[in-house]
Design a protein around this motif. Structure first.
Motif, short mmCIF file in Angstrom:
data_model
loop_
_atom_site.label_atom_id
_atom_site.label_comp_id
_atom_site.label_asym_id
_atom_site.label_seq_id
_atom_site.Cartn_x
_atom_site.Cartn_y
_atom_site.Cartn_z
N ALA A 64 0.81 -1.22 0.00
CA ALA A 64 0.00 0.00 0.00
C ALA A 64 0.84 1.27 0.00
CB ALA A 64 -0.93 0.01 1.21
N THR A 65 2.11 1.15 0.34
CA THR A 65 2.97 2.35 0.43
C THR A 65 4.07 2.35 -0.62
OG1 THR A 65 4.22 1.16 2.15
CG2 THR A 65 2.57 2.75 2.89
N THR A 66 3.98 1.45 -1.60
CA THR A 66 5.03 1.35 -2.62
C THR A 66 4.43 1.15 -4.00
OG1 THR A 66 5.16 -1.04 -2.26
CG2 THR A 66 6.71 0.31 -1.03
N SER A 67 5.32 1.07 -4.96
CA SER A 67 4.94 0.73 -6.34
C SER A 67 5.62 -0.58 -6.71
CB SER A 67 5.38 1.84 -7.29
OG SER A 67 6.79 2.04 -7.18
N ARG A 68 5.30 -1.09 -7.88
CA ARG A 68 5.83 -2.39 -8.30
C ARG A 68 7.34 -2.37 -8.55
NH1 ARG A 68 3.61 -7.24 -7.71
NH2 ARG A 68 4.41 -7.96 -9.70
N TRP A 69 7.89 -1.20 -8.74
CA TRP A 69 9.34 -1.13 -8.99
C TRP A 69 10.09 -0.67 -7.74
CZ3 TRP A 69 5.63 1.81 -11.48
CH2 TRP A 69 5.51 3.14 -11.07
N ALA A 70 9.43 -0.77 -6.59
CA ALA A 70 9.98 -0.19 -5.37
C ALA A 70 10.80 -1.18 -4.55
CB ALA A 70 8.86 0.38 -4.51
N ALA A 99 -0.14 12.70 1.87
CA ALA A 99 -0.64 12.16 0.60
C ALA A 99 -0.44 10.66 0.53
CB ALA A 99 0.06 12.85 -0.57
N ALA A 100 0.71 10.18 1.03
CA ALA A 100 0.99 8.75 1.01
C ALA A 100 0.00 7.99 1.90
CB ALA A 100 2.42 8.49 1.46
N ARG A 101 -0.37 8.59 3.02
CA ARG A 101 -1.31 7.94 3.92
C ARG A 101 -2.71 7.88 3.30
NH1 ARG A 101 0.31 10.23 9.99
NH2 ARG A 101 2.57 9.91 9.77
N ARG A 102 -3.11 8.93 2.64
CA ARG A 102 -4.42 8.90 1.97
C ARG A 102 -4.44 7.80 0.90
NH1 ARG A 102 -3.43 14.56 1.91
NH2 ARG A 102 -4.59 15.63 3.60
N ALA A 103 -3.37 7.74 0.13
CA ALA A 103 -3.30 6.73 -0.92
C ALA A 103 -3.30 5.32 -0.33
CB ALA A 103 -2.05 6.94 -1.77
N ALA A 104 -2.59 5.14 0.78
CA ALA A 104 -2.54 3.82 1.41
C ALA A 104 -3.91 3.42 1.94
CB ALA A 104 -1.52 3.82 2.55
N ALA A 105 -4.61 4.35 2.58
CA ALA A 105 -5.94 4.04 3.11
C ALA A 105 -6.92 3.65 2.01
CB ALA A 105 -6.47 5.23 3.90
N GLU A 106 -6.75 4.24 0.82
CA GLU A 106 -7.61 3.88 -0.32
C GLU A 106 -7.21 2.52 -0.90
OE1 GLU A 106 -7.31 7.05 -3.09
OE2 GLU A 106 -8.35 8.51 -1.81
#
Length: 372
Positions: A81-87, A237-244
């Motif tokens: 939830a806090t990364t991307s596929r290339w992370a 912003a990262a937390r909002r994206a993670a919660a979604e």
């Protein structure tokens, strides 16, 4: 001088893992109470709703709880939830996600683990900043999240100021911060803090909140901390994206329980403080005290057994002759951790749980003395 209570019988309780312990009676009672009648599935039930409210009370307004089935699942979902596929995930070389989860973050999450050697399991600011040159290099997995285990796999604890320094360094590089909190309760009990002081107040973004090692039966939770409590706009912003993202990741990684109420009921019981002290603290305090008693007894024996790590949570590490370890293991199960100071010695880990009594510890110490 530690007074030992004799233990009757040749077989002792295990000191292998706090996972071996039974579920706490209050947890079992909560599950039984939640079994009364029908409830909407997949988390739309009163227990999960109340858990969400309690998590906001404990961790701060805006925090969101997502019950899952186990600790590995919590870690994988939180990291995805806090990364991307290339992370990549910056972690300790002894991190549970690296050594004991069968590559789940890599197999399931597609994430590269970027490990650093540590002293007693604790990462430093320099360990985080060491990855700065990797950022923007298309040939390298991009460091995207820092994961800290609290308490660490070696029984040590990060102080709040340590965590704050690490989160500031990570956020400065654009990394999110995850805490593998399978033993977060033990760390808080050792430090005399609440859970918020080790997470929200020091800049952590997302937590794998443990329960099974501290008296739970089955299940943990992913807790995304509130955007309004974030130290930087990027972290918010990262937390909002993670919660979604977590609800979808939880389902797609097979971590969404149909009867979520039974997981939520356990977590809610552990977080509630109707008795004046929440169950998580009472259980963790008991486990820590048992480990402290065990350490004192081991140090009193001296000689061929030597404590090797600080005892700050509920684990004691020591070296002793391999033959003595094998004899002791005939009476109580525990795990070897590493080679000892010489080929004839081994480093072992002895874990205590909420259910470990003084009598258990004293019996183990008597058996250890006999094995030596």
């Amino acid at each position: 001088m530690l007074e030992l209570t004799a233990y009757a019988g040749p077989v002792l309780p295990p000191f292998a893992s706090d996972n071996y312990a039974p579920a706490h009676p209050e947890v079992v009672a909560a599950i039984a109470a939640a079994n009364d009648g029908y409830a909407v599935a997949y988390g739309d039930d009163p227990w999960s709703a109340r858990l969400g409210e309690r998590v906001r009370e404990v961790f701060g307004t805006g925090a969101t709880a997502f019950p899952v089935l186990n600790g590995t699942g919590a870690n994988v979902v939180a990291l995805m939830a806090t990364t991307s596929r290339w992370a990549g995930v910056v972690a300790s070389d002894v991190a549970h996600i690296h050594t004991d989860e069968n590559g789940a973050p890599e197999r399931v999450g597609g994430l590269k683990l970027l490990t650093r050697p540590t002293t007693h399991g604790r990462l430093t600011v320099a360990d985080v900043e060491a990855w700065a040159d990797e950022l923007g290099d298309v040939h390298r997995a991009q460091p995207a999240v820092l994961t800290l285990t609290q308490a660490t796999e070696l029984g040590t604890v990060y102080r709040p100021d340590d965590v704050r320094a690490l989160t500031e360094a990570a956020h400065a590089l654009g990394l999110a911060v995850h805490v593998d909190g399978s033993r977060l309760a033990n760390a808080a009990a050792f430090l005399g803090t609440g859970l918020r002081e080790l997470t929200t107040d020091v800049g952590v973004d997302i937590v794998s909140l443990g329960a099974a090692k501290n008296g739970g039966l089955l299940g943990e939770a992913v807790v995304v901390l509130g955007p309004d409590d974030a130290p930087t706009p990027g972290a918010a912003a990262a937390r909002r994206a993670a919660a979604e993202a977590v609800p979808y990741l939880r389902k797609s990684t097979m971590q969404l329980a149909s009867k979520t109420r039974f997981v939520s009921a356990q977590l809610l019981t552990m977080l509630d403080d109707d008795a004046g002290s929440p169950l998580w603290r009472r259980n963790a305090t008991a486990a820590n005290a048992a480990a402290a008693r065990l350490r004192r007894g081991v140090e009193a024996l001296g000689g061929d057994v030597r404590v090797t790590r600080p005892t700050e949570a509920n684990a004691v590490f020591a070296t002793l002759p391999r033959g003595a370890a094998d004899r002791l293991r005939e009476r109580s199960r525990f795990y070897d951790w590493a080679d000892g100071e010489s080929p004839g010695r081994v480093e072992v880990r002895w874990m205590c749980s909420w259910a470990t009594t003084d009598r258990d510890v004293d019996g183990f110490l008597v058996a250890l003395a006999e094995s030596l």
